[in-house]
Design an enzyme around this catalytic site. Sequence first.
Site, mmCIF file in Angstrom:
data_model
loop_
_atom_site.group_PDB
_atom_site.id
_atom_site.type_symbol
_atom_site.label_atom_id
_atom_site.label_comp_id
_atom_site.label_asym_id
_atom_site.label_seq_id
_atom_site.Cartn_x
_atom_site.Cartn_y
_atom_site.Cartn_z
ATOM 1 N N SER A 145 0.852 -1.197 0.000
ATOM 2 C CA SER A 145 0.000 0.000 0.000
ATOM 3 C C SER A 145 0.882 1.239 0.000
ATOM 4 O O SER A 145 1.999 1.211 0.551
ATOM 5 C CB SER A 145 -0.871 0.007 1.251
ATOM 6 O OG SER A 145 -1.480 1.281 1.411
ATOM 7 N N TYR A 158 -1.793 -1.185 10.080
ATOM 8 C CA TYR A 158 -1.918 -1.631 8.683
ATOM 9 C C TYR A 158 -0.700 -1.207 7.847
ATOM 10 O O TYR A 158 -0.100 -2.025 7.138
ATOM 11 C CB TYR A 158 -3.212 -1.049 8.102
ATOM 12 C CG TYR A 158 -3.408 -1.235 6.626
ATOM 13 C CD1 TYR A 158 -3.893 -2.437 6.112
ATOM 14 C CD2 TYR A 158 -3.128 -0.203 5.725
ATOM 15 C CE1 TYR A 158 -4.092 -2.603 4.749
ATOM 16 C CE2 TYR A 158 -3.321 -0.361 4.364
ATOM 17 C CZ TYR A 158 -3.803 -1.565 3.882
ATOM 18 O OH TYR A 158 -3.986 -1.725 2.535
#
Length: 253
Positions: A145, A158
Amino acid sequence: MSTNKIALVTGGSRGLGKNMALSLAQKGIDVILTYHTQQAEANAVVAEIEKTGQKAASLQLNAGDVKSFNAFFGQLKNVLQETFATDHFDFLINNAGTALYGAFAETTEEQFDAALNIHYKGVFFLSQKALPFINDGGRIINISSGLARMTYPGSSAYGSMKGAIEVLSRYMALELGPRRIAVNVVAPGAIETDFGGGRVRDNKEINAQIASRTALGRVGLPDDIGGVVAFLCTDEARWINAQRIEVSGGQGL
Ligand SMILES: NC(=O)c1ccc[n+]([C@@H]2O[C@H](COP(=O)([O-])OP(=O)(O)OC[C@H]3O[C@@H](n4cnc5c(N)ncnc54)[C@H](OP(=O)(O)O)[C@@H]3O)[C@@H](O)[C@H]2O)c1
């Protein structure tokens, strides 16, 4: 024996994984995709791929449950033999995942462990257990990401787990080099999918805020991502190895 190359895409029932599966099929690659709970969506993607003339199949997988992986690979073996008349595949795309938003000060151990199992431990052991099934000269693509590079409040767990698979990918590339298996990372920026309750797509304020921080002036769409993953599975991309490719339109520069 199947003459086509075969890709295994985790989380191929929706969002980015679906787009990757369809993009791979457009390049003449057969696809096995996994879903977690949305079997009907997975079957619809399989049908769409079959319409293009490629072979496809779907399998259930909980990417956060390492103990279930041996049974998963047992099923994969059957599907490879029954649908593709082979024992091996070529490309593993570790894409499956769920969102975790929470302030560093408030994230619970339970939330942390659930995310870690899917985004890091699952990727580690699914890839490890896939090795006997991957042809020499194959590829592994781990989906990270933009949040592993840039910081947004609420993504400490995350973002750092995605950072962990970026480091892991370089180690995998090193150790799998003797088998000519290339390992790369694709790191999407914020994309309009169901991810995180669809907030990038459905929350106008968040969408506009991200667009304003993106050089190309909008948030991403699934179609911005799948073709990049498919390209990394082509012969033209054979010398790309151990790289992190961010696909974010220049977000958070
Ligand atoms: N969207 C973004 O803005 C964005 C940005 C950067 C990175 N990413 C990453 O891109 C990947 C795909 O995200 P997305 O936006 O496509 O999400 P999505 O639209 O919510 O789709 C998630 C996919 O993962 C599967 N999945 C969810 N939990 C699973 C589990 N425990 N085990 C196995 N499969 C599971 C889902 O299966 P079911 O359909 O059966 O539920 C679905 O196929 C994720 O790794 C995410 O972290 C997303």
